[in-house]
Scaffold this active site. Sequence first.
Site, PDB file in Angstrom:
ATOM      1  N   HIS A  57      41.596 102.116  32.469  1.00 37.22           N
ATOM      2  CA  HIS A  57      40.516 102.996  33.112  1.00 37.22           C
ATOM      3  C   HIS A  57      40.396 104.174  32.565  1.00 37.22           C
ATOM      4  O   HIS A  57      39.214 104.354  31.479  1.00 37.22           O
ATOM      5  CB  HIS A  57      40.006 103.309  34.252  1.00 37.22           C
ATOM      6  CG  HIS A  57      39.532 101.284  34.939  1.00 37.22           C
ATOM      7  ND1 HIS A  57      39.800 100.892  35.773  1.00 37.22           N
ATOM      8  CD2 HIS A  57      38.695 100.657  34.227  1.00 37.22           C
ATOM      9  CE1 HIS A  57      38.926  99.458  36.041  1.00 37.22           C
ATOM     10  NE2 HIS A  57      38.170  99.598  35.085  1.00 37.22           N
ATOM     11  N   ARG A 114      31.477  84.651  29.639  1.00 40.14           N
ATOM     12  CA  ARG A 114      32.679  83.634  29.993  1.00 40.14           C
ATOM     13  C   ARG A 114      32.357  83.274  31.224  1.00 40.14           C
ATOM     14  O   ARG A 114      31.816  84.713  32.017  1.00 40.14           O
ATOM     15  CB  ARG A 114      33.871  84.531  30.226  1.00 40.14           C
ATOM     16  CG  ARG A 114      34.104  84.322  28.324  1.00 40.14           C
ATOM     17  CD  ARG A 114      35.528  85.448  28.378  1.00 40.14           C
ATOM     18  NE  ARG A 114      36.315  85.592  26.561  1.00 40.14           N
ATOM     19  CZ  ARG A 114      35.850  86.546  25.857  1.00 40.14           C
ATOM     20  NH1 ARG A 114      35.111  87.626  26.014  1.00 40.14           N
ATOM     21  NH2 ARG A 114      36.485  85.918  24.630  1.00 40.14           N
ATOM     22  N   ARG A 138      29.237  79.587  28.149  1.00 42.01           N
ATOM     23  CA  ARG A 138      30.183  79.195  28.245  1.00 42.01           C
ATOM     24  C   ARG A 138      30.676  78.035  29.479  1.00 42.01           C
ATOM     25  O   ARG A 138      31.125  79.017  30.186  1.00 42.01           O
ATOM     26  CB  ARG A 138      31.465  79.107  27.536  1.00 42.01           C
ATOM     27  CG  ARG A 138      32.517  78.900  27.435  1.00 42.01           C
ATOM     28  CD  ARG A 138      33.556  78.820  26.156  1.00 42.01           C
ATOM     29  NE  ARG A 138      34.560  80.563  27.140  1.00 42.01           N
ATOM     30  CZ  ARG A 138      35.787  81.081  27.027  1.00 42.01           C
ATOM     31  NH1 ARG A 138      36.107  80.858  25.545  1.00 42.01           N
ATOM     32  NH2 ARG A 138      36.089  81.515  27.137  1.00 42.01           N
ATOM     33  N   GLU A 158      38.474  76.304  18.328  1.00 46.34           N
ATOM     34  CA  GLU A 158      39.565  77.341  19.048  1.00 46.34           C
ATOM     35  C   GLU A 158      41.015  76.992  19.060  1.00 46.34           C
ATOM     36  O   GLU A 158      42.021  76.983  19.279  1.00 46.34           O
ATOM     37  CB  GLU A 158      39.954  78.606  20.386  1.00 46.34           C
ATOM     38  CG  GLU A 158      39.032  77.261  21.241  1.00 46.34           C
ATOM     39  CD  GLU A 158      38.429  78.149  22.111  1.00 46.34           C
ATOM     40  OE1 GLU A 158      38.475  79.137  22.787  1.00 46.34           O
ATOM     41  OE2 GLU A 158      38.114  77.372  23.488  1.00 46.34           O
ATOM     42  N   ASN A 199      41.071  84.028  19.173  1.00 50.41           N
ATOM     43  CA  ASN A 199      41.819  84.701  19.929  1.00 50.41           C
ATOM     44  C   ASN A 199      42.544  83.488  19.621  1.00 50.41           C
ATOM     45  O   ASN A 199      43.754  83.812  19.407  1.00 50.41           O
ATOM     46  CB  ASN A 199      41.189  85.328  20.708  1.00 50.41           C
ATOM     47  CG  ASN A 199      39.989  85.848  21.233  1.00 50.41           C
ATOM     48  OD1 ASN A 199      39.810  87.027  19.993  1.00 50.41           O
ATOM     49  ND2 ASN A 199      39.073  86.523  22.175  1.00 50.41           N
ATOM     50  N   ASP A 200      42.273  82.532  20.354  1.00 51.69           N
ATOM     51  CA  ASP A 200      43.118  80.609  20.755  1.00 51.69           C
ATOM     52  C   ASP A 200      43.334  80.833  18.912  1.00 51.69           C
ATOM     53  O   ASP A 200      44.537  79.730  19.459  1.00 51.69           O
ATOM     54  CB  ASP A 200      42.095  80.459  21.632  1.00 51.69           C
ATOM     55  CG  ASP A 200      42.528  80.117  22.958  1.00 51.69           C
ATOM     56  OD1 ASP A 200      43.408  80.910  23.505  1.00 51.69           O
ATOM     57  OD2 ASP A 200      41.269  80.821  23.875  1.00 51.69           O
ATOM     58  N   ARG A 217      48.936  84.532  22.352  1.00 56.60           N
ATOM     59  CA  ARG A 217      48.510  85.960  21.824  1.00 56.60           C
ATOM     60  C   ARG A 217      48.375  86.849  23.080  1.00 56.60           C
ATOM     61  O   ARG A 217      48.614  87.872  23.411  1.00 56.60           O
ATOM     62  CB  ARG A 217      46.753  85.232  22.813  1.00 56.60           C
ATOM     63  CG  ARG A 217      45.975  84.861  23.611  1.00 56.60           C
ATOM     64  CD  ARG A 217      44.797  84.321  23.438  1.00 56.60           C
ATOM     65  NE  ARG A 217      43.417  85.496  24.002  1.00 56.60           N
ATOM     66  CZ  ARG A 217      42.975  84.762  24.525  1.00 56.60           C
ATOM     67  NH1 ARG A 217      42.432  83.683  24.380  1.00 56.60           N
ATOM     68  NH2 ARG A 217      42.371  85.030  24.729  1.00 56.60           N
ATOM     69  N   CYS A 269      33.160  84.277  18.002  1.00 58.91           N
ATOM     70  CA  CYS A 269      33.244  85.731  19.242  1.00 58.91           C
ATOM     71  C   CYS A 269      34.797  85.554  19.759  1.00 58.91           C
ATOM     72  O   CYS A 269      34.378  86.191  20.114  1.00 58.91           O
ATOM     73  CB  CYS A 269      32.527  84.502  20.587  1.00 58.91           C
ATOM     74  SG  CYS A 269      33.258  82.804  20.406  1.00 58.91           S
TER      75      CYS A 269
HETATM   76  C1  PEP Z   1      38.210  83.266  21.279  1.00 56.36           C
HETATM   77  O1  PEP Z   1      39.729  82.070  21.784  1.00 56.36           O
HETATM   78  O2  PEP Z   1      38.349  83.377  20.416  1.00 56.36           O
HETATM   79  C2  PEP Z   1      37.853  82.975  22.662  1.00 56.36           C
HETATM   80  C3  PEP Z   1      36.075  83.794  22.370  1.00 56.36           C
HETATM   81  O3  PEP Z   1      37.801  82.606  24.183  1.00 56.36           O
HETATM   82  P1  PEP Z   1      38.538  83.092  25.068  1.00 56.36           P
HETATM   83  O4  PEP Z   1      39.209  84.404  24.105  1.00 56.36           O
HETATM   84  O5  PEP Z   1      37.729  83.563  26.100  1.00 56.36           O
HETATM   85  O6  PEP Z   1      39.243  82.346  24.917  1.00 56.36           O
HETATM   86 MG    MG Z   2      38.961  80.885  23.968  1.00 56.95          MG
END
Ligand code: PEP
Ligand code: MG
Length: 619
Positions: free
Chosen positions: A231, A338, A374, A479, A502-503, A513, A550
């Site tokens: 923070h 989310r 989602r 993903e 990300n995934d 990750r 995203c």
């Molecule tokens: C992703 O996997 O890129 C994504 C946007 O979903 P999350 O980060 O919530 O797994």
């Molecule tokens: Mg994801």
Amino acid sequence: MQAHRGSSGQSGENAARVTRSRLSVDVSGERVLKGEPVGSGFAIGPAFIAGEAPAIEPGSRLSHLSREEELSRFHEAVERSIAQLRKLQHRIARLPEESQVEIGPLLEVYQRMLGPSRLQKGVLSRLEEGLTAEAAVQEATEELAGLMVATPDENGLTGEDAAAAERRAGEFREIGRRLIRNLGREPFLSLAAMPDGAILVAETLRPADAAMIDPARVVAVVLEDGGTTGHTAIMLRALGVPAVLAVAGVLDHMHDGVTLVVDGYAGTVTVDPSARTLRQARKQVAAYVQERQQLGRMRRLASRMASGEKIVLQANLELPAELPLIAQSGAAGIGLLRTEFLFINAETLPDEAAQYDIYAAIVSTMGADTTTIRVLDWGGEKQAEALARAGIAGRDVVNPALGLRGIRLLLEHPELLETQFSAILRAAAKGPVRVLLPMVTVASEIIAAREIYDRVARRLKRKGIDIGESLPPLGIMIETPAAALTAGVLAQYADFLAIGSNDLTMYLLAADRASSEVAALYNPLHPAVLRMIGDIVMAGLMERCPVSLCGEIASDTALTPLLIGLGCRSFSMSASAVPRVKQVIRSLDYDACRQLARRVLAETDAEGIHKQLKRFRTV
Ligand code: PEP
Ligand code: MG
């Protein structure tokens, strides 16, 4: 073209980052210390070394005062704390929008904790036992902080979840310290002796102290400890104060008044800079001031490339508290809501009414802008007490990321999906909504989910519930490599595609990750990831199925030209990144982005790609 530098955590920057030595000395005598960058620009000034504020001990546990007296001391401390937080809130209203976006929600969280809350309940029950208000606060906040970081199994929390739990625990401790200080009427860190325009150097800085910093007086902060997701870092980034954290042994390397140059992007602190370093730093400071002024104006400007193409910029939302930030960011809707926050700290599963209230409030607030909700993406490294208690999740599996996650879990427990669909469909009567399915690997998952979706809609209509004329579009996250390689097929069953980089990066590179052990391997600049993103976009285009991106790379300005060159026209990112990304977009030429993408796709490794991006930025 202007040099585009973004916030810390940029993969473009990280891709080429090598293990850094912590100190280097140059022939001129200047010393360069290295730490973790907080990514808010550059500063030059004299060091002001702040001693650590003395810790406040809650004192003896049992009180010699009556319960009523301790209770009234506690209430007074609460009132004083609320008044201080309100004052802070007024102060941040004068800060740049970007800063308000970061600090505002945290101040609200603190104020909520001071109202009727688990914290208050914990304190009051201890006062009943005859404890002093200080001891009651200390024990109650420690108990709650401990609960936050308590791990549900022996594997423990990892990565983002662990960081979020630590942050939450820190919030409880922080509010506890504020209450104890107010009970003893002790001052917070005093910077009264600090000259204007100085650089604050300290061993540590609490978020509350960071929030009190006046960016007009303190030009930079250098700390011995801290992490870039804590923070304190969030506050400093939000205040726009350049900072470098985790500079090992910083206090041994300087004295009060010595000139420092702080680079909040590179994470360096130059002690006693040479004349040449100073000249260069002055130029960087001037460029940075100009950049900030431009960002403030971004909200009202169109998200359009210099060559005319429109790029959609939406925001990701993880907590309803972030909602005001989205309006301030100028984002064109929510590209990824989310919904995990509804389940994460819940003792029981949220029912349809509880979910509806939240979705409806968010959709109403967004007005004519679309909200993409989602459905629950649970499983993997994420744990939820409520789901475990309901016997839905929490079973031991060898590879949780490859287990019953996302849509797989929901189809295994369709009652979860039905409840969520029902709440979302009802909320869709309040404004434009899209629905998103996570972790899809095969078309049959979309078909099965759509059957449930249609059935729930029919049931609501039969009950005479208004769910609007046509059903909200039902899209899928891309993903997993399986979904990416068959995106063209899946696009025939889905109304839109959202690339979860990300995934996708994790599953494609077989690198967790959330693991620091394979952090160097988890690189979205790997040619495989970039080719796959290009192919997904192309597949969507061929099937006339809208595609957005995203994952975290959407907010990495170093990657913006490349992603556009790969065909991405729609992004969703953290609200605070929207103005900066928009600024970059407005400077870009579409043909140049296409050419960049072609050059990048011809490269064989991440280093080569990183060099291409760097060259593009400096041309
Ligand atoms: C992703 O996997 O890129 C994504 C946007 O979903 P999350 O980060 O919530 O797994
Ligand atoms: Mg994801």
